[in-house]
Design a protein around this motif. Structure first.
Motif, PDB file in Angstrom:
ATOM      1  N   ARG A  81      50.382  53.016  23.233  1.00  0.00           N
ATOM      2  CA  ARG A  81      49.633  53.714  24.289  1.00  0.00           C
ATOM      3  C   ARG A  81      50.509  54.743  24.994  1.00  0.00           C
ATOM      4  O   ARG A  81      50.054  55.824  25.353  1.00  0.00           O
ATOM      5  CB  ARG A  81      49.064  52.701  25.285  1.00  0.00           C
ATOM      6  CG  ARG A  81      47.948  51.864  24.689  1.00  0.00           C
ATOM      7  CD  ARG A  81      47.179  51.095  25.747  1.00  0.00           C
ATOM      8  NE  ARG A  81      48.006  50.266  26.606  1.00  0.00           N
ATOM      9  CZ  ARG A  81      48.357  48.998  26.344  1.00  0.00           C
ATOM     10  NH1 ARG A  81      47.963  48.423  25.239  1.00  0.00           N
ATOM     11  NH2 ARG A  81      49.096  48.320  27.201  1.00  0.00           N
ATOM     12  N   VAL A  82      51.770  54.403  25.190  1.00  0.00           N
ATOM     13  CA  VAL A  82      52.707  55.354  25.787  1.00  0.00           C
ATOM     14  C   VAL A  82      52.857  56.560  24.858  1.00  0.00           C
ATOM     15  O   VAL A  82      52.812  57.708  25.290  1.00  0.00           O
ATOM     16  CB  VAL A  82      54.077  54.691  26.044  1.00  0.00           C
ATOM     17  CG1 VAL A  82      55.104  55.721  26.496  1.00  0.00           C
ATOM     18  CG2 VAL A  82      53.956  53.564  27.049  1.00  0.00           C
ATOM     19  N   ILE A  83      53.010  56.288  23.576  1.00  0.00           N
ATOM     20  CA  ILE A  83      53.172  57.360  22.589  1.00  0.00           C
ATOM     21  C   ILE A  83      51.952  58.258  22.569  1.00  0.00           C
ATOM     22  O   ILE A  83      52.079  59.493  22.530  1.00  0.00           O
ATOM     23  CB  ILE A  83      53.471  56.755  21.195  1.00  0.00           C
ATOM     24  CG1 ILE A  83      54.859  56.108  21.206  1.00  0.00           C
ATOM     25  CG2 ILE A  83      53.358  57.810  20.100  1.00  0.00           C
ATOM     26  CD1 ILE A  83      55.159  55.276  19.975  1.00  0.00           C
ATOM     27  N   GLN A  84      50.771  57.682  22.625  1.00  0.00           N
ATOM     28  CA  GLN A  84      49.540  58.482  22.647  1.00  0.00           C
ATOM     29  C   GLN A  84      49.506  59.396  23.863  1.00  0.00           C
ATOM     30  O   GLN A  84      49.123  60.566  23.770  1.00  0.00           O
ATOM     31  CB  GLN A  84      48.316  57.569  22.650  1.00  0.00           C
ATOM     32  CG  GLN A  84      48.097  56.845  21.354  1.00  0.00           C
ATOM     33  CD  GLN A  84      47.036  55.758  21.462  1.00  0.00           C
ATOM     34  OE1 GLN A  84      46.272  55.711  22.426  1.00  0.00           O
ATOM     35  NE2 GLN A  84      46.989  54.885  20.474  1.00  0.00           N
ATOM     36  N   GLY A  85      49.929  58.883  25.009  1.00  0.00           N
ATOM     37  CA  GLY A  85      49.968  59.699  26.221  1.00  0.00           C
ATOM     38  C   GLY A  85      50.963  60.841  26.119  1.00  0.00           C
ATOM     39  O   GLY A  85      50.683  61.962  26.544  1.00  0.00           O
ATOM     40  N   VAL A  86      52.111  60.551  25.539  1.00  0.00           N
ATOM     41  CA  VAL A  86      53.131  61.591  25.366  1.00  0.00           C
ATOM     42  C   VAL A  86      52.619  62.681  24.438  1.00  0.00           C
ATOM     43  O   VAL A  86      52.763  63.875  24.721  1.00  0.00           O
ATOM     44  CB  VAL A  86      54.451  60.983  24.837  1.00  0.00           C
ATOM     45  CG1 VAL A  86      55.410  62.074  24.380  1.00  0.00           C
ATOM     46  CG2 VAL A  86      55.098  60.114  25.898  1.00  0.00           C
ATOM     47  N   ILE A  87      51.996  62.279  23.342  1.00  0.00           N
ATOM     48  CA  ILE A  87      51.486  63.260  22.382  1.00  0.00           C
ATOM     49  C   ILE A  87      50.449  64.168  23.047  1.00  0.00           C
ATOM     50  O   ILE A  87      50.468  65.387  22.869  1.00  0.00           O
ATOM     51  CB  ILE A  87      50.896  62.553  21.142  1.00  0.00           C
ATOM     52  CG1 ILE A  87      52.027  61.896  20.355  1.00  0.00           C
ATOM     53  CG2 ILE A  87      50.126  63.528  20.269  1.00  0.00           C
ATOM     54  CD1 ILE A  87      51.552  60.937  19.278  1.00  0.00           C
ATOM     55  N   SER A  88      49.570  63.585  23.841  1.00  0.00           N
ATOM     56  CA  SER A  88      48.564  64.388  24.546  1.00  0.00           C
ATOM     57  C   SER A  88      49.219  65.333  25.549  1.00  0.00           C
ATOM     58  O   SER A  88      48.847  66.504  25.641  1.00  0.00           O
ATOM     59  CB  SER A  88      47.574  63.485  25.274  1.00  0.00           C
ATOM     60  OG  SER A  88      46.856  62.710  24.357  1.00  0.00           O
ATOM     61  N   GLY A  89      50.173  64.827  26.285  1.00  0.00           N
ATOM     62  CA  GLY A  89      50.854  65.653  27.282  1.00  0.00           C
ATOM     63  C   GLY A  89      51.616  66.804  26.654  1.00  0.00           C
ATOM     64  O   GLY A  89      51.600  67.926  27.169  1.00  0.00           O
ATOM     65  N   ILE A  90      52.267  66.547  25.546  1.00  0.00           N
ATOM     66  CA  ILE A  90      53.004  67.602  24.861  1.00  0.00           C
ATOM     67  C   ILE A  90      52.039  68.636  24.295  1.00  0.00           C
ATOM     68  O   ILE A  90      52.315  69.829  24.287  1.00  0.00           O
ATOM     69  CB  ILE A  90      53.910  67.008  23.754  1.00  0.00           C
ATOM     70  CG1 ILE A  90      55.025  66.183  24.382  1.00  0.00           C
ATOM     71  CG2 ILE A  90      54.478  68.090  22.854  1.00  0.00           C
ATOM     72  CD1 ILE A  90      55.951  66.952  25.317  1.00  0.00           C
ATOM     73  N   GLY A  91      50.876  68.171  23.836  1.00  0.00           N
ATOM     74  CA  GLY A  91      49.853  69.104  23.365  1.00  0.00           C
ATOM     75  C   GLY A  91      49.436  70.054  24.472  1.00  0.00           C
ATOM     76  O   GLY A  91      49.247  71.255  24.254  1.00  0.00           O
ATOM     77  N   PHE A  92      49.333  69.544  25.684  1.00  0.00           N
ATOM     78  CA  PHE A  92      48.981  70.374  26.830  1.00  0.00           C
ATOM     79  C   PHE A  92      50.094  71.380  27.120  1.00  0.00           C
ATOM     80  O   PHE A  92      49.830  72.559  27.373  1.00  0.00           O
ATOM     81  CB  PHE A  92      48.732  69.479  28.049  1.00  0.00           C
ATOM     82  CG  PHE A  92      48.381  70.229  29.288  1.00  0.00           C
ATOM     83  CD1 PHE A  92      47.120  70.783  29.448  1.00  0.00           C
ATOM     84  CD2 PHE A  92      49.309  70.391  30.297  1.00  0.00           C
ATOM     85  CE1 PHE A  92      46.789  71.492  30.599  1.00  0.00           C
ATOM     86  CE2 PHE A  92      48.994  71.094  31.448  1.00  0.00           C
ATOM     87  CZ  PHE A  92      47.730  71.639  31.595  1.00  0.00           C
ATOM     88  N   LEU A  93      51.339  70.927  27.048  1.00  0.00           N
ATOM     89  CA  LEU A  93      52.474  71.824  27.265  1.00  0.00           C
ATOM     90  C   LEU A  93      52.505  72.919  26.198  1.00  0.00           C
ATOM     91  O   LEU A  93      52.701  74.093  26.499  1.00  0.00           O
ATOM     92  CB  LEU A  93      53.782  71.027  27.225  1.00  0.00           C
ATOM     93  CG  LEU A  93      55.078  71.791  27.418  1.00  0.00           C
ATOM     94  CD1 LEU A  93      55.143  72.417  28.800  1.00  0.00           C
ATOM     95  CD2 LEU A  93      56.260  70.862  27.208  1.00  0.00           C
TER      96      LEU A  93
END
Length: 170
Positions: A81-93
């Motif tokens: 779940r942490v990894i999924q959040g990071v991937i989404s956040g990096i996509g936004f960046l």
């Protein structure tokens, strides 16, 4: 009195209980930082919007996001779940790096966004202690960003490509 101070300091830094854990943290974080720097340097040389410092921080930050939960004893299933959040956040960046130019109607920044995304994956890999994989992915990323760009430019110059005769995205 000194004993109380020593105990207080030890309690405050209890997340690093021994030299072995300090070494593990140091190696993983420095690995993420150095590998992010390698990709960032290549992007900096090309004048990309996201250069050395950006890639270093993305890699380091992502490493911390996976390292801290592991250090706290989080199960790998929960870490997803942490990894999924990071991937989404990096996509936004990365989306912030993509710009549409009005005059030419071309989209620029996709390679930069993809590089940020790959750098995050490298940081994540290093943070999880998979250093050899992180190094291999870094090498492959540099091949894609540097070597393949040179090949593409050479093909365009020689007329062997159907690509437009403008320089590829930096």
């Amino acid at each position: 009195m000194w004993q109380a101070i020593v105990e207080t300091v030890r309690d405050e830094f209890s997340d690093v209980p021994d030299v072995a854990e300090l070494t593990r943290l140091t190696v993983r974080l420095l690995m993420a930082l150095v590998l992010g720097a390698m990709i960032g340097y290549e992007r900096e040389r090309r004048g990309s919007a996201a250069g050395l410092r950006t890639h270093m921080l993305v890699s380091l930050g992502t490493a911390v996001f996976v390292l801290v939960p592991l250090q706290a004893g989080m199960k790998i299933e929960d870490l997803s779940r942490v990894i999924q959040g990071v991937i989404s956040g990096i996509g936004f960046l990365g989306a912030g790096a993509v710009l549409k130019l009005d005059r030419s109607q071309q989209i620029r920044g996709l390679t930069t966004a993809a590089g940020i995304w790959a750098t995050s994956a490298i940081g994540m890999t290093a943070g999880m202690g998979l250093e050899a994989t992180a190094v291999f992915v870094t090498v492959l990323s540099i091949v894609v960003l540097d070597v393949l760009l040179r090949v593409e430019k050479a093909l365009i110059r020689r007329g062997w490509s159907d690509a437009p005769r403008q320089p590829p995205e930096r």
